[in-house]
Each structure stands twice: as C-alpha cells, then as structure tokens.
Enzyme design. Structure first.
Site, mmCIF file in Angstrom:
data_model
loop_
_atom_site.group_PDB
_atom_site.id
_atom_site.type_symbol
_atom_site.label_atom_id
_atom_site.label_comp_id
_atom_site.label_asym_id
_atom_site.label_seq_id
_atom_site.Cartn_x
_atom_site.Cartn_y
_atom_site.Cartn_z
ATOM 1 N N HIS A 35 -6.738 11.554 -0.525
ATOM 2 C CA HIS A 35 -7.459 10.483 -1.217
ATOM 3 C C HIS A 35 -8.972 10.617 -1.010
ATOM 4 C CE1 HIS A 35 -8.284 6.587 -2.919
ATOM 5 N NE2 HIS A 35 -8.863 6.187 -1.793
ATOM 6 N N LYS B 223 -17.337 -3.844 4.633
ATOM 7 C CA LYS B 223 -16.093 -4.240 3.957
ATOM 8 C C LYS B 223 -15.821 -5.719 4.202
ATOM 9 C CE LYS B 223 -11.617 -3.271 2.324
ATOM 10 N NZ LYS B 223 -10.525 -2.364 2.064
ATOM 11 N N GLU C 38 -10.691 -9.730 -5.465
ATOM 12 C CA GLU C 38 -11.284 -8.809 -6.434
ATOM 13 C C GLU C 38 -11.505 -9.457 -7.791
ATOM 14 O OE1 GLU C 38 -10.042 -4.731 -5.828
ATOM 15 O OE2 GLU C 38 -10.707 -4.192 -7.830
ATOM 16 N N HIS D 291 -13.860 5.740 -7.214
ATOM 17 C CA HIS D 291 -12.395 5.695 -7.211
ATOM 18 C C HIS D 291 -11.772 5.803 -8.600
ATOM 19 C CE1 HIS D 291 -13.007 4.730 -3.063
ATOM 20 N NE2 HIS D 291 -11.721 4.566 -2.828
ATOM 21 N N HIS E 45 -8.724 8.338 -8.546
ATOM 22 C CA HIS E 45 -7.313 8.017 -8.812
ATOM 23 C C HIS E 45 -6.757 8.925 -9.903
ATOM 24 C CE1 HIS E 45 -8.061 3.749 -7.079
ATOM 25 N NE2 HIS E 45 -7.567 4.558 -6.155
ATOM 26 N N ASN F 61 -14.786 0.232 -5.162
ATOM 27 C CA ASN F 61 -14.134 1.287 -5.944
ATOM 28 C C ASN F 61 -15.104 2.358 -6.419
ATOM 29 O OD1 ASN F 61 -11.627 0.047 -5.704
ATOM 30 N ND2 ASN F 61 -12.045 -1.286 -7.459
ATOM 31 N N LYS G 52 -5.158 -5.893 1.389
ATOM 32 C CA LYS G 52 -4.346 -5.317 0.306
ATOM 33 C C LYS G 52 -3.152 -4.590 0.933
ATOM 34 C CE LYS G 52 -7.770 -4.628 -3.331
ATOM 35 N NZ LYS G 52 -8.486 -3.627 -4.160
ATOM 36 N N GLU H 112 -15.072 7.991 2.747
ATOM 37 C CA GLU H 112 -15.089 6.527 2.594
ATOM 38 C C GLU H 112 -16.230 5.913 3.411
ATOM 39 O OE1 GLU H 112 -13.412 4.776 0.477
ATOM 40 O OE2 GLU H 112 -11.549 5.844 0.020
ATOM 41 N N ARG I 173 9.127 -15.007 3.757
ATOM 42 C CA ARG I 173 7.956 -15.502 2.984
ATOM 43 C C ARG I 173 6.634 -15.315 3.721
ATOM 44 N NH1 ARG I 173 11.540 -19.721 1.508
ATOM 45 N NH2 ARG I 173 12.444 -19.231 -0.526
ATOM 46 N N ARG J 188 -15.770 -7.327 -5.174
ATOM 47 C CA ARG J 188 -14.951 -6.374 -4.411
ATOM 48 C C ARG J 188 -14.804 -5.039 -5.150
ATOM 49 N NH1 ARG J 188 -9.688 -7.605 -0.559
ATOM 50 N NH2 ARG J 188 -9.235 -5.431 -0.077
HETATM 51 P P1 NAD Z 1 -1.585 8.509 5.863
HETATM 52 O O1 NAD Z 1 -1.186 7.191 6.340
HETATM 53 O O2 NAD Z 1 -0.625 9.293 5.054
HETATM 54 O O3 NAD Z 1 -2.022 9.390 7.115
HETATM 55 C C1 NAD Z 1 -2.438 10.722 6.920
HETATM 56 C C2 NAD Z 1 -1.677 11.703 7.811
HETATM 57 O O4 NAD Z 1 -2.217 11.642 9.127
HETATM 58 C C3 NAD Z 1 -0.187 11.414 7.960
HETATM 59 O O5 NAD Z 1 0.502 12.640 8.004
HETATM 60 C C4 NAD Z 1 -0.093 10.729 9.311
HETATM 61 O O6 NAD Z 1 1.162 10.919 9.918
HETATM 62 C C5 NAD Z 1 -1.167 11.430 10.076
HETATM 63 N N1 NAD Z 1 -1.785 10.665 11.160
HETATM 64 C C6 NAD Z 1 -2.234 9.385 11.095
HETATM 65 N N2 NAD Z 1 -2.876 9.075 12.218
HETATM 66 C C7 NAD Z 1 -2.808 10.150 13.041
HETATM 67 C C8 NAD Z 1 -3.276 10.439 14.322
HETATM 68 N N3 NAD Z 1 -4.047 9.582 14.996
HETATM 69 N N4 NAD Z 1 -2.972 11.652 14.870
HETATM 70 C C9 NAD Z 1 -2.271 12.553 14.159
HETATM 71 N N5 NAD Z 1 -1.814 12.357 12.921
HETATM 72 C C10 NAD Z 1 -2.090 11.174 12.364
HETATM 73 O O7 NAD Z 1 -2.935 8.474 5.004
HETATM 74 P P2 NAD Z 1 -4.267 7.602 5.033
HETATM 75 O O8 NAD Z 1 -5.285 8.469 4.460
HETATM 76 O O9 NAD Z 1 -4.508 6.947 6.329
HETATM 77 O O10 NAD Z 1 -3.916 6.425 4.002
HETATM 78 C C11 NAD Z 1 -3.625 6.688 2.664
HETATM 79 C C12 NAD Z 1 -2.887 5.506 2.094
HETATM 80 O O11 NAD Z 1 -3.701 4.342 2.232
HETATM 81 C C13 NAD Z 1 -2.563 5.624 0.628
HETATM 82 O O12 NAD Z 1 -1.230 5.211 0.427
HETATM 83 C C14 NAD Z 1 -3.508 4.656 -0.051
HETATM 84 O O13 NAD Z 1 -2.982 4.109 -1.226
HETATM 85 C C15 NAD Z 1 -3.676 3.623 1.016
HETATM 86 N N6 NAD Z 1 -4.940 2.846 0.937
HETATM 87 C C16 NAD Z 1 -4.850 1.507 0.994
HETATM 88 C C17 NAD Z 1 -5.995 0.741 0.963
HETATM 89 C C18 NAD Z 1 -5.910 -0.752 1.092
HETATM 90 O O14 NAD Z 1 -6.932 -1.431 0.927
HETATM 91 N N7 NAD Z 1 -4.751 -1.291 1.421
HETATM 92 C C19 NAD Z 1 -7.258 1.350 0.879
HETATM 93 C C20 NAD Z 1 -7.319 2.742 0.822
HETATM 94 C C21 NAD Z 1 -6.144 3.483 0.861
HETATM 95 N N1 GLY Z 2 -9.875 -0.161 -0.923
HETATM 96 C C1 GLY Z 2 -10.509 -1.059 -1.813
HETATM 97 C C2 GLY Z 2 -10.300 -2.491 -1.456
HETATM 98 O O1 GLY Z 2 -9.811 -2.800 -0.393
HETATM 99 O O2 GLY Z 2 -10.604 -3.335 -2.228
#
Ligand code: NAD
Ligand code: GLY
Length: 363
Positions: free
Chosen positions: A267, A229, A239, A250, A254, A247, A145, A187, A123, A243
């Site tokens: 992304h 942020k 949100e 976005h 998306h 977006n 998130k 971003e 939990r 918040r």
């Molecule tokens: P990711 O986690 O897939 O990383 C991108 C690539 O870079 C991967 O292949 C990873 O292995 C590699 N990598 C990461 N760090 C590295 C490093 N220091 N050296 C070498 N390689 C490295 O992608 P991302 O762009 O970081 O994140 C995308 C994800 O985040 C999506 O799933 C998206 O939905 C999510 N997201 C979440 C939020 C949130 O608020 N929670 C906000 C934006 C995006």
């Molecule tokens: N990535 C948008 C949010 O965190 O609300």
C-alpha cells in the site's frame, strides 16, 4: 522516552502512547478498561505472533486478565468474513461479554479485522490497538476506520469504531521487514505534505536516521504523524470533508493496487507513486511549486520507493479508478496541494490532464 498524543472526540477520546517497550505495559494500560473478571481476546497474525504475542499475553495475564488468543494467517486475505466469524467464535468460547475488550496486535490487517469484530460483537465492545507496522502506527490504528474486504473489493464492509487506547511500541519495528518499513515511511511524509511544511523539512533532515530506524527520529516522526491524524479526525471523524486530505496520493494508489493485483505493490509503495502523481497534478492545476514536487520525489527516491508503476497501462489504471468507492459519478475526486502543508480535497481534474501527467511521470 515516551510521547502521548490525545485524540479528542468527546466521550470517545483516547490516548495514543508511543515509545519503545510499551508492550510490556499492555496489561496495566488495560486495567481500568474493564472490570477484573471481564475476559479479553488478543488477536494477532502468525508472523507477528512469533515475535511479540508472548510478551503481550504475558503482560495481560500478569495484570490478572483472563485472555484468549486467536492467531490468523498474515496477509490481506485474512480481512474476510471467514476470519471474522472465527473471531466471534473465539470471543463467545472465551466468555467475552459487553464489558470485555479485544486487542489487535499487528499491522493494518489485524487492526481492521479485529476493529470490525469489536465494533459488531454484542453490538460493540472496547478495542485496544497495538500496531506493529509503521503504517499501522501512523495511520490505520488511529481514527476508527475498521472493516473487511469482499470478493468484489477492498474495505466494502466496515464501521467507525474508535479504539479505547492505542499503544505503539517502537521496539516491535525491529522485526518488521525493510520493505514494509519503507512503505510505512510513505505515509509519514504524507503528513508533512498535507499539514505541516516544517515537519516535511524535518523529515528531509532526518532521512538517514529514519532509514536506520533510530529511536529518537522515529518517536518524533510517529508522534507528529499521529498528532496530525488526531487533529484531522478530531475535526471530521466521519469524513464529511476535511478527513479526505488524508487521501492525498490515495486515489491513484488504490487504482494501482487493484490494477496490478493486490500484493504486487505494498500500500505504501502505491501511495508513493500516487503522491508523486498528485504533486505533479497539483503543479498543473493549483500552482504547487515544481521545486516542492521535486523535493517530495527526491525524498521518496532516497527511501527507495517507486515513483512509477511500470508495466501498467493508463487505460487499466483509469478503469480501476472509476470503481473506487470514493469516486463521484465515476469521476475521481482529488486531494491536491496548494503548497507544502496545505492541501485541498474534492478537486475535479480534466480527463486529458490526468492522462498527460501519468505519461509524464519519471523515476
Ligand atoms: P499488514 O497488516 O499486512 O502487515 C504487513 C506484514 O508485516 C504482514 O506480513 C505482517 O505479518 C507483518 N508484520 C507486522 N508487524 C510486524 C512486526 N513487528 N515484525 C514482523 N512482521 C510484522 O499490513 P499493513 O501495511 O500494516 O496494513 C495494511 C492494511 O491496513 C490494509 O488492509 C489496509 O486496507 C489497511 N489500512 C487501514 C486504514 C484505516 O484507517 N483503518 C488505513 C490504512 C490502511
Ligand atoms: N487512512 C485514511 C483515514 O483514516 O481516513
């Protein structure tokens, strides 16, 4: 050089530490998080692991922390139920209890998956975010998130679960592929558009240093992005309204990611196209100056980010927008700019204009 940004959420407030070399301090930073006999679970992916897992694990163990490690395959496909179960299994096998914590070492995929595991295991246990992509440093590791994807769509299962700490080690960006790094910059400029015109202007001046991953420019850009942020999340954690300005760009992004097939556009690349589009919509509906829309497009061009989604038809993209989980009654709601640093959310736009602006996008 190090900066700390505080996310103010009452008893769930937490610091975001930003600087080069922080990974070596991970163990010490987690010392007060849990009693010495409480185990930790370190989660990372197979690309990040080869560069950074040994340092992270070494730091935790040097601080006397018993630590199990799970390495998941890199990529969006790992944000799934099977990997989540793997994390629960590893946590149970390593004897994690309610006093324990999980560490997410990686990009947004590792952060979202581990965050959701930490939100739900027993939990909810503590979570430490150690972002290693630029996108994760300025966005996904901050704000709470977490979630996984379902076969039917992205992020359809999730929870709000704030981390107890965020450690953004800028040195880890040295191994990040250039395409991923440039996508993260999309971003960063978003924060200038939505909240801070002076920051936007600073990012224009610093563009060469940022492209070269200069540590001073990066520290300043990541810290200001996190401050913005943190300010937004501090006012509207769940949100309910404000918040949604995060977006900006976005809604279209998306839809492009889905219509093109996930992985075709990163992304941040889709967000670049989406911001270009949202800026043009803003000119037509809210008096956003065309010169500022062009400044944004110029910045994105200099980062070699795309401004159009070649090969995708409006019909395909529009259909994808209708199923986005943030659409109201299948009509998308838009975050649109009045001027640099000031964005409104929840805006409706007439259908013919949406299509007209799409067809008018240029490189
Ligand atoms: P990711 O986690 O897939 O990383 C991108 C690539 O870079 C991967 O292949 C990873 O292995 C590699 N990598 C990461 N760090 C590295 C490093 N220091 N050296 C070498 N390689 C490295 O992608 P991302 O762009 O970081 O994140 C995308 C994800 O985040 C999506 O799933 C998206 O939905 C999510 N997201 C979440 C939020 C949130 O608020 N929670 C906000 C934006 C995006
Ligand atoms: N990535 C948008 C949010 O965190 O609300």
């Amino acid at each position: 050089m190090e900066r700390t940004v505080q996310v103010e959420l009452g008893s769930r407030s937490y610091p975001i530490r930003i600087g080069a070399g922080l990974l070596e301090d991970l163990g010490a930073a987690c010392r007060t998080l849990a009693p010495p006999d409480a185990a930790a679970l370190l989660v990372t992916d197979d690309r990040v692991a080869s560069h950074w897992a040994a340092t992270a694990r070494g730091s935790l163990e040097a601080a006397g922390r018993r630590c199990a490690t799970v390495v998941i395959p890199a990529g969006e496909a790992s944000k799934c139920g099977a990997r989540l179960t793997e994390l629960y299994d590893a946590a149970l096998a390593a004897g994690l209890d309610r006093r324990s914590f999980m560490v997410a070492l990686g990009g947004g995929v590792v952060g979202d998956l581990t965050g959701y595991a930490a939100a739900t295991y027993l939990r909810g246990i503590a979570l430490v975010q150690v972002p290693t992509t630029l996108l994760a440093m300025v966005d996904s590791s901050v704000g709470g998130k977490t979630g996984i994807n379902l076969p039917q769509g992205k992020n359809l299962v999730g929870a709000f679960h704030q981390p107890a700490r965020v450690l953004a080690d800028l040195a880890t960006l040295a191994t990040l592929p250039d395409r991923e790094y440039r996508a993260g910059l999309a971003e960063v400029i978003k924060y200038g558009v939505i909240y801070d015109a002076d920051f936007f202007a600073r990012l224009e001046r610093d563009i060469a240093a940022l492209r070269a991953r200069d540590e001073t420019a990066l520290l300043s850009a990541v810290a200001r992005s996190c401050e913005i942020k943190a300010a937004v999340v501090g006012q509207d954690e769940r949100e309910g309204g404000l918040r949604a300005i995060l977006n900006f760009g976005h809604t279209l992004a998306h839809a492009i990611e889905q219509a093109a097939g996930y992985g075709t556009y990163l992304h941040g690349e889709a967000v670049a196209i989406g911001m270009h589009y949202a800026a043009r919509l803003s000119c037509r509906t809210r008096g956003f100056p065309a010169a500022d829309a062009e400044r944004l497009a110029g910045w994105l061009r200099r980062v070699e980010l795309p401004l159009t989604a070649k090969g995708l038809s409006w019909e395909t993209v529009r259909a994808a927008m209708a199923v986005d989980k943030k659409s109201a009654a299948r009509a998308p709601r838009w975050a649109l700019a009045d001027r640099l640093g000031a964005v409104a959310h929840g805006c409706a736009v007439l259908e013919p204009l949406l299509e007209e602006v799409w067809h008018g996008l240029d490189e």
